[in-house]
Write a protein that holds these residues in place. Structure first.
Motif, PDB file in Angstrom:
ATOM      1  N   UNK A 124      -1.700   9.712 -15.350  1.00  0.00           N
ATOM      2  CA  UNK A 124      -0.589   8.876 -15.732  1.00  0.00           C
ATOM      3  C   UNK A 124      -0.418   7.481 -15.104  1.00  0.00           C
ATOM      4  N   UNK A 125      -1.434   7.654 -13.891  1.00  0.00           N
ATOM      5  CA  UNK A 125      -1.561   6.019 -13.145  1.00  0.00           C
ATOM      6  C   UNK A 125      -2.855   5.944 -12.631  1.00  0.00           C
ATOM      7  N   UNK A 126      -3.617   4.978 -12.660  1.00  0.00           N
ATOM      8  CA  UNK A 126      -4.965   4.624 -12.054  1.00  0.00           C
ATOM      9  C   UNK A 126      -4.602   3.593 -11.098  1.00  0.00           C
ATOM     10  N   UNK A 127      -5.461   3.330  -9.932  1.00  0.00           N
ATOM     11  CA  UNK A 127      -4.985   2.447  -9.008  1.00  0.00           C
ATOM     12  C   UNK A 127      -6.393   2.257  -8.424  1.00  0.00           C
ATOM     13  N   UNK A 128      -7.278   1.166  -8.327  1.00  0.00           N
ATOM     14  CA  UNK A 128      -8.417   0.974  -7.664  1.00  0.00           C
ATOM     15  C   UNK A 128      -9.177   0.074  -8.417  1.00  0.00           C
ATOM     16  N   UNK A 129     -10.434   0.006  -8.069  1.00  0.00           N
ATOM     17  CA  UNK A 129     -11.437  -1.246  -8.573  1.00  0.00           C
ATOM     18  C   UNK A 129     -12.816  -0.310  -8.895  1.00  0.00           C
TER      19      UNK A 129
END
Ligand SMILES: [Zn+2]
Length: 591
Positions: free
Chosen positions: A216-221
């Motif tokens: 439901x959510x992705x956070x990063x690089x």
């Protein structure tokens, strides 16, 4: 009888935080046990410590490995599910510069609107070159508006974590803990690429909902970082809009460091929104086969021929209907809904108090894009989402709408050529080349004068300062926000020198702009009012709790902020909707 009504427009200070901060659970809890602040309507979190990944009652407890397998499987199912879709993607980016009083403020902006081909492979070669021009490297060299086949580079990379290689051979998954995102209980995993697994691989955190294990959510690089370049950081959110699937909707990105001694010269923040998934060319054929050509009778009371004037009006209405239908089909106009009613209530208030009686009611519709613009076609006023978002109160909304109402009252009718349906036959991507509703300077001046006259007779007569203050704030920021101020279908708020020309009479009578005055809210950040359903393009008002301002840096007029949507499961949202009407319809005693 028509009455003056309040449109339910919430007061300014309550809108400074675009989406409910209440949705954000503290991300610092270190174990599986959660603090007590869980929403009442959801099941309490299990207090079992450790990897208590058990499902609600009926399901058998599962291991972390099984969960990871399911996450991978669900991500591939989503990629498959969306592969024939070509949603719209809109990116609005503000380059930042430090400001002693206001923090990091915009120094220039960029805007991109395109279609995202979800079936394409994602090309990660388009990383941000430090030496290349900013726009070229960020937008993949694409500057043309609404170009088809916008390669999902740059800001739309993080639609998926990894389109090709999202598996155990390339990535390690580490369970962190559980937390709520809005009403949805989530499991958080740290995802890192395995050694020598390749380049441009995702590194960051994923949140998966605890029933079907969809991300439901992705956070990063992405890593590893190439020489003389870098990948930017992104926070990507999905919404449960289709049973069993969480659909990519928002991506926020931010780079830059203004701390003392930092050499990081590049600083920006950007919002990307994806919508129009179901603006499908499919289904239109069903529509055709369903079409029942029953004996439709003319329902007018006296069956007679149209007079020349009536024919003229019918022609204009036909053009209006064609244009609105076409814009909606292109994914640029939201379908009719509750926000329209709010806008119409304000228009209605101005009409009643000015004894305006038009042959057809004036309607209002929402264009779903960022750039600040309005236009009218026939008797319909169209206003952009970005504009509605940033208006601080009902009176300033009334001021903006009064200009278009004035065009309608004065009979400045544009667009009747669109009564010829062949003029609707163009590709969605060329909408901006085929449509245009710009008035000449004389009509603009006349509409402004008429608008001020209408406002002075309206329930907003005592509050004209807020509209003027809004325009002053716009003027103050105009040099840095030329992309936001570039209108695509209507007249711009500014002239070619960047001077605000729209309703300038209101500016002269408005109080002076004072950044340090905390109770003066001239304009709001973007994203504070309108919520867009990316699947069906419906818009609704955001329900955010009041948040008080503690410094001038909290004001953020016209600025981009991170996304923090309140996640809900499909169906659960509908249940809350029913008990929560958006418009309060109180008559205020006038008329
Ligand atoms: Zn105008």
């Amino acid at each position: 009888m028509r009455n003056v009504k309040h449109c339910g427009w919430v007061v300014a200070a309550s809108l400074l935080v675009p989406v409910s901060l209440a949705a954000q659970q503290p991300a610092n809890s270190s174990g599986a046990s959660q603090p007590a602040a869980t929403p009442a309507s959801v099941q309490p979190v299990s207090t079992t410590p450790g990897l208590a990944l058990s499902q609600p009652a009926a399901k058998v407890p599962v291991s972390v490995d099984q969960v990871v397998d399911t996450i991978i499987e669900r991500e591939h199912a989503l990629i498959q599910f969306l592969k024939n879709r070509t949603p719209l993607v809109e990116t609005y980016l503000q380059n930042l510069t430090p400001n002693e009083k206001l923090g990091a403020t915009p120094k220039e902006d960029h805007y991109f609107l395109g279609r995202l081909d979800m079936g394409d492979t994602i090309d990660r070669r388009d990383y941000l070159m430090k030496q290349a021009s900013f726009q070229r490297s960020l937008m993949g060299g694409v500057t043309k508006l609404f170009r088809i086949q916008y390669q999902p580079m740059g800001f739309s990379w993080m639609v998926f974590a990894d389109r090709q290689n999202f598996d155990r051979n390339h990535y390690d998954f580490h369970y962190i803990h559980r937390e709520f995102l809005g009403e949805v209980k989530c499991l958080m995993f740290e995802v890192t690429p395995k050694k020598n697994a390749g380049v441009g691989l995702f590194k960051g955190t994923i949140w998966v909902e605890d029933q079907d294990y969809n991300i439901v959510r992705l956070n990063g690089t992405y890593v590893p970082r190439p020489k003389n370049a870098f990948y930017f950081h992104m926070d990507s959110w999905r919404l449960n809009l289709v049973p069993g699937y969480w659909i990519p909707a928002y991506i926020y990105s931010e780079e830059g460091d203004f701390s003392y001694g930092s050499h990081d010269k590049l600083a920006f923040k950007a919002q990307s929104r994806i919508w129009g998934y179901d603006v499908s060319r499919e289904g239109r054929e069903d529509e055709l086969t369903d079409l029942k050509v029953d004996s439709v009778k003319d329902e007018s009371p006296v069956s007679q021929d149209l007079s020349p004037l009536e024919a003229q009006r019918a022609w204009q209405q036909q053009a209006e209907d064609n244009v609105l239908e076409r814009l909606q089909r292109a994914g640029l106009l939201a379908p009719q809904g509750d926000v329209d009613k709010v806008l119409q209530t304000v228009v209605n208030n101005i009409e009643i108090t000015n004894n305006i009686d038009l042959p057809r009611p004036v309607r209002a519709r929402v264009m779903v894009t960022y750039p600040l613009e309005t236009f009218s076609v026939g008797n319909t006023i169209v206003i952009s989402r970005g504009l509605i978002d940033t208006l601080p109160d009902e009176a300033s909304l009334a001021a903006i709408l009064s200009h278009e109402l004035a065009h309608i009252v004065l009979g400045h009718n544009l667009g009747s050529k669109f009564a010829f349906t062949d003029r609707m036959l163009f590709s969605d991507e060329s909408t901006y080349q085929n449509f245009g509703f710009r008035h000449n300077p004389e009509e603009e001046t006349a509409a402004d004068a008429k608008a001020v006259e209408l406002l002075k007779n309206s329930p907003y007569a005592q509050k004209l300062g807020s509209g003027g203050l809004y325009l002053k704030q716009l003027q103050a920021r105009a040099p840095e926000l030329s992309a936001l101020l570039t209108s695509h279908l209507g007249n711009s708020f500014t002239d070619d020198k960047g001077q605000v020309t729209r309703l300038s009479a209101l500016m002269t009578s408005a109080p002076s702009l004072d950044e340090s005055k905390l109770d003066q809210i001239a304009a709001l950040p973007l994203g504070g009012r309108i919520k867009l359903d990316p699947w069906q393009d419906h818009v609704e008002m955001i329900k955010a709790a009041p948040v008080s301002i503690t410094s001038a840096r909290d004001k953020m007029p016209f600025e981009v902020t991170p996304f923090f949507p309140r996640l809900t499961r499909l169906g659960a949202a509908a249940a809350t909707e029913a008990t929560n009407p958006t418009t309060a319809q109180n008559t205020d005693g006038k008329n």
